[in-house]
Enzyme design. Structure first.
Site, mmCIF file in Angstrom:
data_model
loop_
_atom_site.group_PDB
_atom_site.id
_atom_site.type_symbol
_atom_site.label_atom_id
_atom_site.label_comp_id
_atom_site.label_asym_id
_atom_site.label_seq_id
_atom_site.Cartn_x
_atom_site.Cartn_y
_atom_site.Cartn_z
ATOM 1 C CG HIS A 22 5.614 0.629 -5.359
ATOM 2 N ND1 HIS A 22 5.533 0.030 -4.129
ATOM 3 C CD2 HIS A 22 5.466 -0.387 -6.256
ATOM 4 C CE1 HIS A 22 5.343 -1.281 -4.276
ATOM 5 N NE2 HIS A 22 5.304 -1.560 -5.574
ATOM 6 C CG HIS B 144 0.353 1.424 3.271
ATOM 7 N ND1 HIS B 144 -0.566 0.475 2.897
ATOM 8 C CD2 HIS B 144 1.554 0.991 2.825
ATOM 9 C CE1 HIS B 144 0.070 -0.508 2.263
ATOM 10 N NE2 HIS B 144 1.354 -0.213 2.205
ATOM 11 C CG ASP C 112 9.471 2.671 1.477
ATOM 12 O OD1 ASP C 112 10.265 1.730 1.348
ATOM 13 O OD2 ASP C 112 8.426 2.780 0.813
#
Ligand SMILES: CC(C)(COP(=O)(O)OP(=O)(O)OC[C@H]1O[C@@H](n2cnc3c(N)ncnc32)[C@H](O)[C@@H]1OP(=O)(O)O)[C@@H](O)C(=O)NCCC(=O)NCCS
Length: 381
Positions: free
Chosen positions: A221, A260, A311
Site C-alpha cells: 500500500h 494496481h 507511488d
C-alpha cells in the site's frame, strides 16, 4: 486451450459499501473527488480546497476557504505531552510508527468526546500531523525543537519549511501541494477500509486513523513509494536499470510502484506526478534518477503490461525535493488523513457494523483429547 485461473481472495471486485466521496476508474468515471476530476483539481486547486471538498462535499467559497485555512493554521502547535512523547521515540524508529504513535497520543490528550466534535478533530489532525512529523524528524536528527510559527499559509509550504528549516522554493511548494492533492483520497483502499471498519464499531476518530496509518505502512500500500526509491537508487544508468529489472522479473520479484488492484491500463495520477518529477529533476540538474525511472516504466510495460502507479514517480519527485526516503509514506499520511476523516464522517452518517462472514476451510468433528494423551503424531498440521 488453457485459460489462466482467476485469482480469488482479497475481496477483489467486491462492492463493500456505498460512498459519495470518490470514484476510482469505474464506469468510465476516472478518478474523481466528489465528482471533480483529479486533473482539474491537480491543476487548479490547492490541497486545502481539496481537503475542504472531501470533508464537506463542496468546493469552498472564498470566505469559507479563508476561515478553513486560518483554522488549520491555528491548530498546528502540538500539546506538550505529544511533543514529549515524540522526543522519546528513537531516531532509528520508522516515521510511520512516529505518526501512528503521535496520532494515538493526541487522541489521549484531546479525546473525541462526542461525534459532534468530528470536524474539529479532522482539522486538528490535518493541521498537526505535519508538525508531528517535522518535530520528531528534526529532534531525532540533532535535538532541534522546532516551533510551530510560520508565515507559510498552506500545509505543503509549512511542512517543507519545518522539515528543512528554511522557506521552500515556489516550485517545491507547488509540487508538494499537488502531490498532497493526488494522495488525498482513493475510495475503499486498504487503509480507508480499515478506518471505516473501526468507525463502524462507533469507536473514536483517532482510533480509526491510527489503524489506517498502520495499514498504510505496508509495502503493498503506501510503503510502495519508499520501496520504489530504494529500487531506483540502485541503478546508475537506464541500461543497468533495464538489466536489473529483467532479472527481478525473471526471479518473480515484485517491482514496487507498479500495478494496481482497480486500474487496469494506467493510474491517472501517474501522469501528473511524472510531470512534476521531470520538472523537479531539471531544477536540481538530475541526469540519473528520472531517466532510470522512465526506463524501468518502459520495461515494465513492455514485459508485463504493468504501469506505474502514483507511488513510482512520487519517489523521485520527493527525492528531488530533498525529502529523506523514510518520510515518503508519512507524507502520504499528511494528505490521506483528509480522505480518511471524510470516510469516517460518511460512515457515521449511515452506520452499520461491518462484519463479513468467512468460508470455513478448517477441520470438522475432531474428538477432544485430554492433555496427558496428546501427541504430535495425532496432529493434522
Ligand atoms: C498493487 C498490487 C498489490 C495489486 O495487487 P493485486 O490486485 O492483488 O494483483 P496481483 O498481486 O494478483 O497481481 C496480478 C499479477 O501481476 C503481477 N504483478 C502485479 N504487480 C506487480 C508488480 N508490481 N511487479 C511485478 N509483478 C506484479 C503479480 O505477480 C501477479 O502475477 P501472477 O498472476 O503471475 O501471480 C500489486 O500490483 C503490487 O503488489 N504492486 C506493487 C506494490 C505497489 O506498488 N503498491 C502500491 C499500490 S497503489
Amino acid at each position: 486451450m488453457t485459460t489462466k485461473k482467476k485469482k480469488t481472495g482479497g475481496l477483489a471486485g467486491v462492492v463493500a459499501g456505498q460512498t459519495a466521496i470518490c470514484t476510482v476508474g469505474k464506469e468510465g468515471k476516472g478518478l474523481n473527488y466528489r465528482g471533480y476530476s483529479i486533473f482539474d483539481l491537480a491543476e487548479h486547486a490547492t490541497f486545502e480546497e481539496v481537503a475542504f471538498l472531501l470533508l464537506h462535499g463542496e468546493l469552498p467559497l472564498l470566505k469559507e476557504l479563508d476561515s478553513f485555512k486560518s483554522r488549520l493554521r491555528s491548530q498546528r502547535a502540538l500539546p506538550a505531552p505529544v511533543a514529549e512523547t515524540l522526543e522519546k521515540i528513537p531516531a532509528t524508529a520508522h516515521p510511520m510508527d512516529v505518526l501512528r504513535t503521535g496520532c494515538s497520543m493526541l487522541g489521549v490528550i484531546e479525546p473525541e468526546e462526542s461525534f459532534d466534535q468530528q470536524m474539529s478533530v479532522a482539522i486538528r489532525m490535518l493541521a498537526s500531523f505535519p508538525s508531528m512529523l517535522a518535530y520528531w524528524h528534526r529532534f531525532s536528527q540533532d535535538g532541534t525543537k522546532i516551533d510551530f510559527e510560520s508565515s507559510e499559509e498552506g500545509i505543503a509550504g509549512y511542512f517543507l519549511e519545518k522539515l528543512h528549516g528554511k522557506t521552500p522554493s515556489d516550485l517545491t511548494r507547488d509540487a508538494m501541494d499537488c502531490s498532497l492533492i493526488l494522495y488525498a483520497e482513493h475510495e475503499f483502499n486498504a487503509s480507508t477500509f480499515t478506518a471505516r471498519v473501526c468507525t463502524a464499531t462507533l469507536s473514536d476518530m483517532y482510533s480509526a486513523i491510527t489503524g489506517a496509518i498502520g495499514t498504510l505502512r505496508g509495502p503493498l500500500h503506501g510503503g510502495a513509494n519508499e520501496a520504489a526509491m530504494e529500487l531506483i537508487e540502485k541503478f546508475q544508468t537506464p541500461d543497468q536499470a533495464e538489466e536489473g529489472i529483467m532479472k527481478m522479473l525473471a526471479d518473480k520479484e515484485l517491482i514496487m510502484g507498479f500495478g494496481h488492484r482497480v486500474y487496469t491500463v494506467s493510474d491517472p495520477r501517474n501522469e501528473v506526478i511524472k510531470g512534476w518529477a521531470k520538472r523537479l529533476g531539471e531544477e536540481v540538474g538530475d541526469e540519473v534518477l528520472y531517466p532510470v525511472s522512465e526506463r524501468i516504466a518502459d520495461v515494465m510495460w513492455r514485459e508485463k503490461k504493468l504501469f506505474p502507479n502514483l507511488d513510482f514517480f512520487s519517489a523521485s519527485a520527493y527525492h528531488f525535493m530533498g525529502i529523506p526516503t523514510a518520510l515518503f509514506t508519512p507524507i502520504f499520511v499528511l494528505s490521506r488523513v483528509s480522505g480518511w476523516a471524510s470516510h469516517v464522517i460518511e460512515q457515521r452518517g449511515n452506520n452499520r457494523l461491518i462484519r463479513p462472514g468467512a468460508e470455513y476451510i478448517g477441520p470438522d468433528n475432531r474428538d477432544f483429547v485430554a492433555l496427558e494423551d496428546r501427541s504430535f503424531d495425532d496432529r493434522m498440521v
